[in-house]
Scaffold this motif. Sequence first.
Motif, PDB file in Angstrom:
ATOM      1  N   LEU A   4       0.894  -2.545   9.194  1.00  0.00           N
ATOM      2  CA  LEU A   4       2.063  -1.765   8.812  1.00  0.00           C
ATOM      3  C   LEU A   4       3.118  -2.665   8.188  1.00  0.00           C
ATOM      4  O   LEU A   4       3.438  -3.730   8.722  1.00  0.00           O
ATOM      5  N   SER A   6       7.081  -2.291   6.344  1.00  0.00           N
ATOM      6  CA  SER A   6       8.181  -1.351   6.146  1.00  0.00           C
ATOM      7  C   SER A   6       9.422  -2.078   5.660  1.00  0.00           C
ATOM      8  O   SER A   6       9.543  -3.300   5.777  1.00  0.00           O
ATOM      9  N   GLY A  10      13.328   0.969   7.844  1.00  0.00           N
ATOM     10  CA  GLY A  10      12.158   1.689   8.346  1.00  0.00           C
ATOM     11  C   GLY A  10      11.863   3.013   7.667  1.00  0.00           C
ATOM     12  O   GLY A  10      10.930   3.708   8.056  1.00  0.00           O
ATOM     13  N   SER A  13       7.508   2.876   4.071  1.00  0.00           N
ATOM     14  CA  SER A  13       6.460   2.047   4.666  1.00  0.00           C
ATOM     15  C   SER A  13       5.161   2.133   3.888  1.00  0.00           C
ATOM     16  O   SER A  13       4.950   3.034   3.077  1.00  0.00           O
ATOM     17  N   THR A  15       0.951   1.443   4.984  1.00  0.00           N
ATOM     18  CA  THR A  15      -0.033   1.078   5.998  1.00  0.00           C
ATOM     19  C   THR A  15      -1.326   0.748   5.281  1.00  0.00           C
ATOM     20  O   THR A  15      -1.886   1.584   4.568  1.00  0.00           O
ATOM     21  N   VAL A  81       9.196  -2.775  -0.980  1.00  0.00           N
ATOM     22  CA  VAL A  81       8.073  -2.784  -0.040  1.00  0.00           C
ATOM     23  C   VAL A  81       6.748  -2.995  -0.769  1.00  0.00           C
ATOM     24  O   VAL A  81       5.915  -3.760  -0.317  1.00  0.00           O
ATOM     25  N   CYS A  98       7.511  -7.782   4.592  1.00  0.00           N
ATOM     26  CA  CYS A  98       7.676  -6.428   5.136  1.00  0.00           C
ATOM     27  C   CYS A  98       6.665  -6.108   6.234  1.00  0.00           C
ATOM     28  O   CYS A  98       6.821  -5.107   6.944  1.00  0.00           O
ATOM     29  N   GLU A 100       4.651  -6.151   9.777  1.00  0.00           N
ATOM     30  CA  GLU A 100       5.033  -6.347  11.180  1.00  0.00           C
ATOM     31  C   GLU A 100       4.617  -7.719  11.693  1.00  0.00           C
ATOM     32  O   GLU A 100       5.291  -8.294  12.526  1.00  0.00           O
TER      33      GLU A 100
END
Length: 126
Positions: A4, A6, A10, A13, A15, A81, A98, A100
């Motif tokens: 993920l 983002s 937030g 995003s 994925t 992003v 960006c 995680e």
Amino acid sequence: MKRLASCSCGKLSATAEGDPLTISVCHCTACRQRTGSAFGVAVFFDKGRVDCAGVSETYSRLGRSGKSITFHFCPSCGSTVYWLPEFRDQLIAIALGCFEEPETLTPRQSVFNENALPWVALDIPT
């Protein structure tokens, strides 16, 4: 494995499913201006393996290939992003910062090294 990425707030995003095709550090002037840093880092995936969510604004520019690159950024916080390079229309690039868990993504190449700032020293192939 799903990864993920983002924006700062937030609201935008991406994925990505599986491992990236490549991860590239870019020293071109345009990437430096876009990131506000010494270079940009793009994590490339097949477009079909990425789901994007949220509202984005876009900015397009011509790359050295003469084809467009369309950047998607969050209208709330301004974070870029992901982007779509026309010269590789089957790919999507996602900004490494960006994700995680960016520490799990190691650049595999460095490009436009002739534009690298003299104090930048990276231990990746050129």
